[in-house]
Design a protein around this motif. Structure first.
Motif, PDB file in Angstrom:
ATOM      1  N   GLU A   1      -7.633  51.405  53.124  1.00 45.13           N
ATOM      2  CA  GLU A   1      -8.155  51.086  51.803  1.00 45.13           C
ATOM      3  C   GLU A   1      -7.592  49.787  51.242  1.00 45.13           C
ATOM      4  OE1 GLU A   1      -7.726  54.328  49.148  1.00 45.13           O
ATOM      5  OE2 GLU A   1      -9.061  55.663  50.280  1.00 45.13           O
ATOM      6  N   HIS A   2      -6.446  49.353  51.730  1.00 44.46           N
ATOM      7  CA  HIS A   2      -5.861  48.100  51.251  1.00 44.46           C
ATOM      8  C   HIS A   2      -6.640  46.886  51.749  1.00 44.46           C
ATOM      9  CE1 HIS A   2      -2.404  50.096  49.525  1.00 44.46           C
ATOM     10  NE2 HIS A   2      -2.211  50.757  50.653  1.00 44.46           N
ATOM     11  N   LEU A   3      -7.537  47.075  52.720  1.00 47.12           N
ATOM     12  CA  LEU A   3      -8.357  45.987  53.242  1.00 47.12           C
ATOM     13  C   LEU A   3      -9.790  46.043  52.722  1.00 47.12           C
ATOM     14  CD1 LEU A   3      -7.211  45.970  56.987  1.00 47.12           C
ATOM     15  CD2 LEU A   3      -6.405  44.507  55.132  1.00 47.12           C
ATOM     16  N   PHE A   4     -10.120  47.049  51.916  1.00 43.49           N
ATOM     17  CA  PHE A   4     -11.488  47.203  51.423  1.00 43.49           C
ATOM     18  C   PHE A   4     -11.870  46.031  50.518  1.00 43.49           C
ATOM     19  CE2 PHE A   4     -11.965  52.101  51.689  1.00 43.49           C
ATOM     20  CZ  PHE A   4     -11.974  51.999  53.069  1.00 43.49           C
ATOM     21  N   PRO A   5     -13.062  45.477  50.689  1.00 45.20           N
ATOM     22  CA  PRO A   5     -13.544  44.461  49.737  1.00 45.20           C
ATOM     23  C   PRO A   5     -13.976  45.111  48.429  1.00 45.20           C
ATOM     24  CG  PRO A   5     -15.236  44.928  51.355  1.00 45.20           C
ATOM     25  CD  PRO A   5     -14.024  45.705  51.777  1.00 45.20           C
ATOM     26  N   LEU A   6     -14.240  44.295  47.436  1.00 42.46           N
ATOM     27  CA  LEU A   6     -14.610  44.804  46.121  1.00 42.46           C
ATOM     28  C   LEU A   6     -15.895  45.623  46.174  1.00 42.46           C
ATOM     29  CD1 LEU A   6     -14.108  44.861  43.059  1.00 42.46           C
ATOM     30  CD2 LEU A   6     -15.408  42.739  42.892  1.00 42.46           C
ATOM     31  N   GLN A   7     -16.849  45.200  46.990  1.00 42.63           N
ATOM     32  CA  GLN A   7     -18.113  45.932  47.056  1.00 42.63           C
ATOM     33  C   GLN A   7     -17.917  47.329  47.616  1.00 42.63           C
ATOM     34  OE1 GLN A   7     -20.650  44.716  45.619  1.00 42.63           O
ATOM     35  NE2 GLN A   7     -19.826  42.680  45.306  1.00 42.63           N
ATOM     36  N   MET A   8     -16.956  47.499  48.499  1.00 40.13           N
ATOM     37  CA  MET A   8     -16.660  48.828  49.038  1.00 40.13           C
ATOM     38  C   MET A   8     -16.048  49.716  47.963  1.00 40.13           C
ATOM     39  SD  MET A   8     -17.001  50.521  51.816  1.00 40.13           S
ATOM     40  CE  MET A   8     -16.375  52.009  52.605  1.00 40.13           C
ATOM     41  N   VAL A   9     -15.149  49.137  47.177  1.00 40.40           N
ATOM     42  CA  VAL A   9     -14.572  49.896  46.066  1.00 40.40           C
ATOM     43  C   VAL A   9     -15.652  50.253  45.053  1.00 40.40           C
ATOM     44  CG1 VAL A   9     -12.858  49.846  44.223  1.00 40.40           C
ATOM     45  CG2 VAL A   9     -12.356  48.751  46.416  1.00 40.40           C
ATOM     46  N   LEU A  10     -16.526  49.293  44.776  1.00 41.49           N
ATOM     47  CA  LEU A  10     -17.627  49.530  43.845  1.00 41.49           C
ATOM     48  C   LEU A  10     -18.544  50.627  44.361  1.00 41.49           C
ATOM     49  CD1 LEU A  10     -19.066  48.583  41.260  1.00 41.49           C
ATOM     50  CD2 LEU A  10     -20.302  46.925  42.661  1.00 41.49           C
ATOM     51  N   ARG A  11     -18.788  50.648  45.656  1.00 38.25           N
ATOM     52  CA  ARG A  11     -19.621  51.706  46.243  1.00 38.25           C
ATOM     53  C   ARG A  11     -18.991  53.073  46.055  1.00 38.25           C
ATOM     54  NH1 ARG A  11     -19.492  54.567  50.923  1.00 38.25           N
ATOM     55  NH2 ARG A  11     -21.505  55.341  51.693  1.00 38.25           N
TER      56      ARG A  11
END
Length: 312
Positions: free
Chosen positions: A239-249
């Motif tokens: 999760e520390h490598l997730f981009p913003l769009q992944m967090v937004l999803r």
């Protein structure tokens, strides 16, 4: 002997053709065009205005449905909570790295591939171009691609996001057409007569003349990386490598938002309302960077895209 004279309408230069009178059907067509464009503009602008208004309204008014155009009960609570949430901050930083680094790498590779293919003297140019076009129509599929990423040790690394999108064939074709249209063969021959090498010609002459197409590539690749989330879903579990769009999803689709991770917020009893409003503030934050970048490259973008796609 009499000569026929024609009188032009007032304000018309002598000898200029008389302006065509607008008919009723022309006015009807113009009214229909402006009406359609106006409706289209409203359809595009209203969601943007609504999201921005909802992100700046009081969470209670957003949940109750009182916000429909302008902010109701101005509040920046959602934006304060966003930057207190660890995954959002790290996701934003990761997206900047992926978009910036990916755009630079992809632009360099695109220029290095497009320029040789734009020159007539490249041996096997037709075969190489056919191989590039072949990859636009056929690919190995998701599972073989995943196995390749796994075998080369890129899983759960930033390279798993950057390298698979490192070159878009369509962008390479546009760039090649731009080189063919703006860098004549005579200029290449003149440089060779003066003792300039191929790499020296590319570095000293081609690149300074290619600012529009470079801006086009940087914008295309950066926006594509910024909006990308599927590669992160497939290749990343950290999760520390997730981009913003992944967090937004995760927040928008899975509703996976833990209010306990929001620190230093005084109104914990309104956390549910705040959770709903955070979706709008996240959309605003994710949209701002491309909107800020585009005005700086708009001039080059229009010129480079038009020359690269229509000529040649």
């Amino acid at each position: 002997m009499s000569t026929a004279t024609s009188t032009a309408p007032p304000g018309t230069a002598p000898g200029a053709p008389a302006p065509v009178k607008e008919t009723r059907s022309d006015r009807i067509v113009m009214i229909c065009n402006y009406t359609a464009l106006g409706l289209f503009t409203l359809a595009v602008l209203y969601p943007l205005v609504y999201v921005a208004s909802a992100s700046l309204s009081d969470p209670k008014n957003v949940v109750s449905g009182e916000v429909w155009l302008w902010p109701v009960g101005f509040s920046t609570e959602a934006f304060k909570a966003v930057f207190d949430y660890d995954s959002i901050v790290s996701g934003f930083s990761n997206s900047v790295i992926y978009a910036g680094g990916g755009a630079l790498l992809a632009t360099v590779l695109t220029l290095l591939a497009a320029y040789p293919l734009s020159r007539k003297g490249l041996p096997g140019k037709g075969l190489i171009m056919a191989l590039f076009v072949f990859t636009m129509m056929f690919n190995g599929g998701l599972i073989p691609t995943y196995l390749v990423i796994d075998r080369v040790g890129l899983l759960n690394t930033r390279w798993a996001i950057i390298l698979p999108a490192a070159l878009a064939v369509w962008n390479m074709i546009i760039t090649r057409t731009y080189f063919q249209s703006t860098i004549p063969e005579e200029l290449v021959e003149a440089a060779k007569v003066d003792g300039c090498t191929d790499f020296g010609f590319f570095w000293r002459i081609v690149l300074p003349l290619s600012k529009p197409i470079i801006a086009v590539n940087l914008l295309f690749y950066a926006v594509a990386q910024w909006n990308s989330w599927f590669n992160a879903l497939i290749y990343l579990t950290n999760e520390h490598l997730f981009p913003l769009q992944m967090v937004l999803r995760q927040i928008l689709i899975q509703n996976n938002f833990d209010p306990s991770q929001v620190r230093d917020t005084a109104e914990l009893i309104r956390m549910k309302e705040l959770q709903e409003q955070l979706k709008f503030s996240l959309i605003v934050i994710a949209t701002i960077p491309p909107l800020l970048i585009y005005p700086f490259v708009q001039k080059h973008f229009v010129k480079g895209a038009m020359v690269g796609s229509l000529k040649g």
